[in-house]
Design a protein around this motif. Structure first.
Motif, PDB file in Angstrom:
ATOM      1  N   PHE A 174       0.788  -1.235   0.000  1.00 44.15           N
ATOM      2  CA  PHE A 174       0.000   0.000   0.000  1.00 44.15           C
ATOM      3  C   PHE A 174       0.821   1.286   0.000  1.00 44.15           C
ATOM      4  O   PHE A 174       0.268   2.357  -0.254  1.00 44.15           O
ATOM      5  CB  PHE A 174      -0.917   0.026   1.228  1.00 44.15           C
ATOM      6  CG  PHE A 174      -1.964  -1.047   1.247  1.00 44.15           C
ATOM      7  CD1 PHE A 174      -3.078  -0.970   0.423  1.00 44.15           C
ATOM      8  CD2 PHE A 174      -1.838  -2.145   2.083  1.00 44.15           C
ATOM      9  CE1 PHE A 174      -4.045  -1.958   0.424  1.00 44.15           C
ATOM     10  CE2 PHE A 174      -2.799  -3.143   2.106  1.00 44.15           C
ATOM     11  CZ  PHE A 174      -3.906  -3.057   1.269  1.00 44.15           C
ATOM     12  N   ASP A 175       2.106   1.207   0.310  1.00 41.68           N
ATOM     13  CA  ASP A 175       2.907   2.430   0.481  1.00 41.68           C
ATOM     14  C   ASP A 175       3.957   2.508  -0.632  1.00 41.68           C
ATOM     15  O   ASP A 175       5.128   2.148  -0.446  1.00 41.68           O
ATOM     16  CB  ASP A 175       3.571   2.419   1.863  1.00 41.68           C
ATOM     17  CG  ASP A 175       3.979   3.816   2.321  1.00 41.68           C
ATOM     18  OD1 ASP A 175       3.602   4.793   1.655  1.00 41.68           O
ATOM     19  OD2 ASP A 175       4.663   3.925   3.358  1.00 41.68           O
ATOM     20  N   TYR A 176       3.541   3.009  -1.772  1.00 44.22           N
ATOM     21  CA  TYR A 176       4.365   3.028  -2.984  1.00 44.22           C
ATOM     22  C   TYR A 176       5.499   4.039  -2.851  1.00 44.22           C
ATOM     23  O   TYR A 176       5.272   5.211  -2.541  1.00 44.22           O
ATOM     24  CB  TYR A 176       3.477   3.385  -4.180  1.00 44.22           C
ATOM     25  CG  TYR A 176       4.171   3.406  -5.521  1.00 44.22           C
ATOM     26  CD1 TYR A 176       5.090   2.427  -5.877  1.00 44.22           C
ATOM     27  CD2 TYR A 176       3.867   4.412  -6.454  1.00 44.22           C
ATOM     28  CE1 TYR A 176       5.697   2.435  -7.126  1.00 44.22           C
ATOM     29  CE2 TYR A 176       4.471   4.421  -7.697  1.00 44.22           C
ATOM     30  CZ  TYR A 176       5.387   3.442  -8.023  1.00 44.22           C
ATOM     31  OH  TYR A 176       5.997   3.460  -9.256  1.00 44.22           O
ATOM     32  N   ILE A 219     -11.681  -4.069   9.834  1.00 44.55           N
ATOM     33  CA  ILE A 219     -10.295  -3.618   9.963  1.00 44.55           C
ATOM     34  C   ILE A 219      -9.383  -4.689   9.371  1.00 44.55           C
ATOM     35  O   ILE A 219      -9.582  -5.887   9.630  1.00 44.55           O
ATOM     36  CB  ILE A 219      -9.909  -3.380  11.446  1.00 44.55           C
ATOM     37  CG1 ILE A 219     -10.938  -2.507  12.152  1.00 44.55           C
ATOM     38  CG2 ILE A 219      -8.520  -2.765  11.546  1.00 44.55           C
ATOM     39  CD1 ILE A 219     -11.863  -3.254  13.064  1.00 44.55           C
ATOM     40  N   TRP A 220      -8.378  -4.269   8.592  1.00 45.26           N
ATOM     41  CA  TRP A 220      -7.378  -5.178   7.997  1.00 45.26           C
ATOM     42  C   TRP A 220      -5.994  -4.645   8.316  1.00 45.26           C
ATOM     43  O   TRP A 220      -5.701  -3.472   8.043  1.00 45.26           O
ATOM     44  CB  TRP A 220      -7.573  -5.245   6.485  1.00 45.26           C
ATOM     45  CG  TRP A 220      -6.698  -6.220   5.728  1.00 45.26           C
ATOM     46  CD1 TRP A 220      -7.077  -7.427   5.231  1.00 45.26           C
ATOM     47  CD2 TRP A 220      -5.321  -6.043   5.329  1.00 45.26           C
ATOM     48  NE1 TRP A 220      -6.026  -8.028   4.574  1.00 45.26           N
ATOM     49  CE2 TRP A 220      -4.932  -7.201   4.619  1.00 45.26           C
ATOM     50  CE3 TRP A 220      -4.386  -5.035   5.522  1.00 45.26           C
ATOM     51  CZ2 TRP A 220      -3.651  -7.362   4.097  1.00 45.26           C
ATOM     52  CZ3 TRP A 220      -3.094  -5.190   5.013  1.00 45.26           C
ATOM     53  CH2 TRP A 220      -2.744  -6.348   4.304  1.00 45.26           C
ATOM     54  N   GLY A 221      -5.116  -5.475   8.890  1.00 43.42           N
ATOM     55  CA  GLY A 221      -3.756  -5.016   9.157  1.00 43.42           C
ATOM     56  C   GLY A 221      -3.006  -5.953  10.062  1.00 43.42           C
ATOM     57  O   GLY A 221      -3.563  -6.947  10.567  1.00 43.42           O
ATOM     58  N   VAL A 245      -4.898   3.708   5.864  1.00 41.85           N
ATOM     59  CA  VAL A 245      -4.101   4.493   6.809  1.00 41.85           C
ATOM     60  C   VAL A 245      -2.646   4.054   6.661  1.00 41.85           C
ATOM     61  O   VAL A 245      -2.303   2.915   6.958  1.00 41.85           O
ATOM     62  CB  VAL A 245      -4.570   4.304   8.254  1.00 41.85           C
ATOM     63  CG1 VAL A 245      -3.731   5.157   9.211  1.00 41.85           C
ATOM     64  CG2 VAL A 245      -6.052   4.648   8.392  1.00 41.85           C
ATOM     65  N   ARG A 246      -1.795   4.959   6.192  1.00 44.17           N
ATOM     66  CA  ARG A 246      -0.393   4.625   5.930  1.00 44.17           C
ATOM     67  C   ARG A 246       0.548   5.058   7.053  1.00 44.17           C
ATOM     68  O   ARG A 246       1.761   4.898   6.926  1.00 44.17           O
ATOM     69  CB  ARG A 246       0.060   5.290   4.621  1.00 44.17           C
ATOM     70  CG  ARG A 246      -0.593   4.701   3.378  1.00 44.17           C
ATOM     71  CD  ARG A 246      -0.168   5.441   2.144  1.00 44.17           C
ATOM     72  NE  ARG A 246      -0.661   4.810   0.921  1.00 44.17           N
ATOM     73  CZ  ARG A 246      -0.714   5.390  -0.260  1.00 44.17           C
ATOM     74  NH1 ARG A 246      -0.293   6.654  -0.385  1.00 44.17           N
ATOM     75  NH2 ARG A 246      -1.154   4.750  -1.316  1.00 44.17           N
ATOM     76  N   SER A 247       0.010   5.593   8.116  1.00 40.99           N
ATOM     77  CA  SER A 247       0.859   6.201   9.146  1.00 40.99           C
ATOM     78  C   SER A 247       0.675   5.565  10.527  1.00 40.99           C
ATOM     79  O   SER A 247       0.807   6.219  11.549  1.00 40.99           O
ATOM     80  CB  SER A 247       0.560   7.702   9.228  1.00 40.99           C
ATOM     81  OG  SER A 247      -0.835   7.932   9.398  1.00 40.99           O
ATOM     82  N   SER A 259       0.959   0.115   7.275  1.00 39.04           N
ATOM     83  CA  SER A 259      -0.322   0.453   6.660  1.00 39.04           C
ATOM     84  C   SER A 259      -1.417  -0.529   7.065  1.00 39.04           C
ATOM     85  O   SER A 259      -1.167  -1.728   7.218  1.00 39.04           O
ATOM     86  CB  SER A 259      -0.197   0.437   5.124  1.00 39.04           C
ATOM     87  OG  SER A 259       0.738   1.385   4.675  1.00 39.04           O
ATOM     88  N   ILE A 260      -2.620   0.007   7.226  1.00 39.46           N
ATOM     89  CA  ILE A 260      -3.813  -0.805   7.442  1.00 39.46           C
ATOM     90  C   ILE A 260      -4.926  -0.245   6.570  1.00 39.46           C
ATOM     91  O   ILE A 260      -4.766   0.811   5.952  1.00 39.46           O
ATOM     92  CB  ILE A 260      -4.272  -0.800   8.917  1.00 39.46           C
ATOM     93  CG1 ILE A 260      -4.786   0.605   9.292  1.00 39.46           C
ATOM     94  CG2 ILE A 260      -3.155  -1.234   9.850  1.00 39.46           C
ATOM     95  CD1 ILE A 260      -5.625   0.640  10.548  1.00 39.46           C
TER      96      ILE A 260
END
Length: 493
Positions: free
Chosen positions: A85-87, A390-392, A155-157, A420-421
């Motif tokens: 998710f975090d390119y 929720i996924w993570g 959510v990347r943070s 990321s989630i």
């Protein structure tokens, strides 16, 4: 648990009025005694055995609940955020160059890479494309998730302090790195009760996986009740045989005989409770009753013969294989339909210290289509609007390679500084990408979200003020978020 405190409460309820005290003055005194014994933090009130039978108690409310139920798709082992998710396209030009010290800045490393002489940057070998109205960048490993970016909030943070698996997964599931605290699902079961008395309020599944086989162990404390009464522990479904141990009656024991036995056993346990006052006796009585009810409710719940072909096809080819992630997601939807309060699926094998190129695609294939299908299935049935998804995992992975590095393959170490989630449903803003990290996916640059913030937000969406849901233990009022936690208001509708 504090047995003396619990016994004092049960004495107040059960015996005070029975001893001839029926006047208004005595009733007022009983109310005062109960309020004093049950005082939590501030103006909150810590309950006795159960706070609720389905509705959020008024004193726990701060906001109107958006969710009636929740499901947590937990990727145990920590997915690589920069491969999903975090390119981070700028890393292509930095292949095999050392991670600058100015980026790491002396931050803590695990013992698996702290002795490395180099920290060679390993750009993701997987392609990314933008999807949805938000233009979210999603890896080619998650094509089905990419189709629903307008339904989810990424959510990347996220960040945490824990750097090793056991304390990290214990931390995010229970609010503390040390074992012994109640899990998120147990807090919810305790605070909100159940809307269906024939199935547990909190259910857990641990499906098979196809990635790295040397996966981190899962312990039942991750869904345990800690110091709460044990009746609030999650009930784990088995992959084979009876979904719950001893669900079937032994040969020669009829349902009628089982009922008579439980009635006599309940009478004996009640006498023990009256004499000794151990609240775990109450838990035992409740668990026996739930086990009896599950003998009729569980076979129907796990029987998917009535599901349409279109639904089965949506979840993918593994859905009819018991114990798979796909089968677990379908069962989760069936549980949510039956008003199970909280469902948690732990999918193992995400610990890619090496062979990311071989293991990560298998892991993503396990979960991508079923996770997508679950969200769409809930959406089509009108359940997503009051179901929180929720996924993570428990933390992220490093941009530098652990061990050897090539353009074909690499490994990644643990990284708690950012991960990321995604979330969906029940008042979560759809189509949103929240938070940002630096070019190395190493440090957070915008909108940091701690795991306490995540848990506080989950509780709020279910209508519970995380500062008021407390339980007195060893002289202190404990809560899931300890003394931390801020609601992530920016991601809420």
């Amino acid at each position: 648990m504090n047995p003396i405190h619990q016994h004092m409460l049960s004495e107040t309820r059960r015996h005070f009025f029975a001893r001839g005290a029926t006047g208004l003055g005595t009733a007022a005194l009983a109310s005062l005694l109960q309020s004093s014994a049950m005082a939590g933090n501030g103006d909150a009130v810590a309950p006795t055995d159960s706070l609720s039978s389905g509705e959020v108690p008024d004193y726990l409310k701060k906001y109107a609940p958006k969710a009636k139920r929740a499901i947590y798709l937990f990727m145990a082992g920590a997915p690589c955020q920069q491969d999903t998710f975090d390119y981070k396209p700028k890393m292509e030009a930095m292949f095999d160059k050392d991670l600058p010290e100015s980026v790491r800045n002396g931050q803590r490393l695990t013992t698996m890479t702290s002795g490395q002489k180099r920290f060679p940057i390993a750009p993701s070998k997987f392609k990314f494309e933008q999807y949805g109205k938000s233009g979210a960048w999603i890896s080619e490993l998650l094509p089905h998730t990419a189709k629903m970016v307008d339904d989810i909030c990424i959510v990347r943070s996220m960040h945490t302090e824990a750097i090793n698996h056991d304390p990290a997964i214990t931390y995010i599931c229970t609010g503390d790195q040390l074992p012994g605290r109640p899990s998120l699902g147990s807090w919810l079961s305790y605070g909100l009760g159940s809307e269906n008395k024939d199935v547990p309020a909190f259910m857990v599944m641990t499906p098979t996986w196809t990635g790295r086989k040397q996966a981190q162990a899962l312990y039942n404390r991750l869904w345990g009740a800690g110091f709460l009464p044990s009746r609030y522990s999650g009930v784990s479904l088995r992959r084979q045989g009876d979904p719950v141990l001893y669900l079937s009656n032994p040969d020669g024991v009829s349902t009628t005989a089982r009922r008579r036995m439980l009635d006599r056993l309940s009478e004996m346990n009640q006498r023990t409770l009256d004499r000794i006052g151990d609240p775990e006796t109450q838990a035992r009585i409740a668990q026996y009753e739930m086990a009896f009810k599950m003998q009729s409710s569980m076979p129907d719940l796990v029987n998917i013969d009535g599901e349409s072909k279109s639904v089965l096809d949506m979840y993918g080819p593994d859905v009819t294989t018991p114990g798979t992630y796909a089968a677990s997601c379908l069962l989760a939807r069936r549980m949510l339909e039956r008003d199970v309060r909280f469902v948690q699926i732990f999918h193992r094998g995400w610990d890619q210290h090496g062979n990311v190129a071989g293991d990560l695609p298998s892991q993503c294939k396990d979960v991508d289509q079923p996770s997508y299908a679950l969200v769409q299935d809930l959406k089509e049935r009108g359940l997503l609007e009051d179901t929180l998804v929720i996924w993570g995992g428990e933390f992220g992975r490093t941009v530098y390679s652990q061990g050897s590095l090539s353009k074909e393959n690499y490994g990644r170490d643990h990284h708690p500084r950012c991960f990321s989630i995604w979330m969906a449903g029940a008042g979560i803003k759809p189509g949103l990408v929240y938070g940002a990290t630096d070019d190395f996916s190493y440090n957070i640059t915008e909108n940091p979200v701690h795991i306490h913030d995540l848990n506080a937000t989950i509780l709020q969406q279910l209508g519970v003020d995380h500062e008021r849901l407390t339980y007195r233990f060893q002289g202190r009022d404990f809560r899931l978020t300890d003394v931390h936690g801020n609601i992530i208001t920016d991601i809420l509708t």
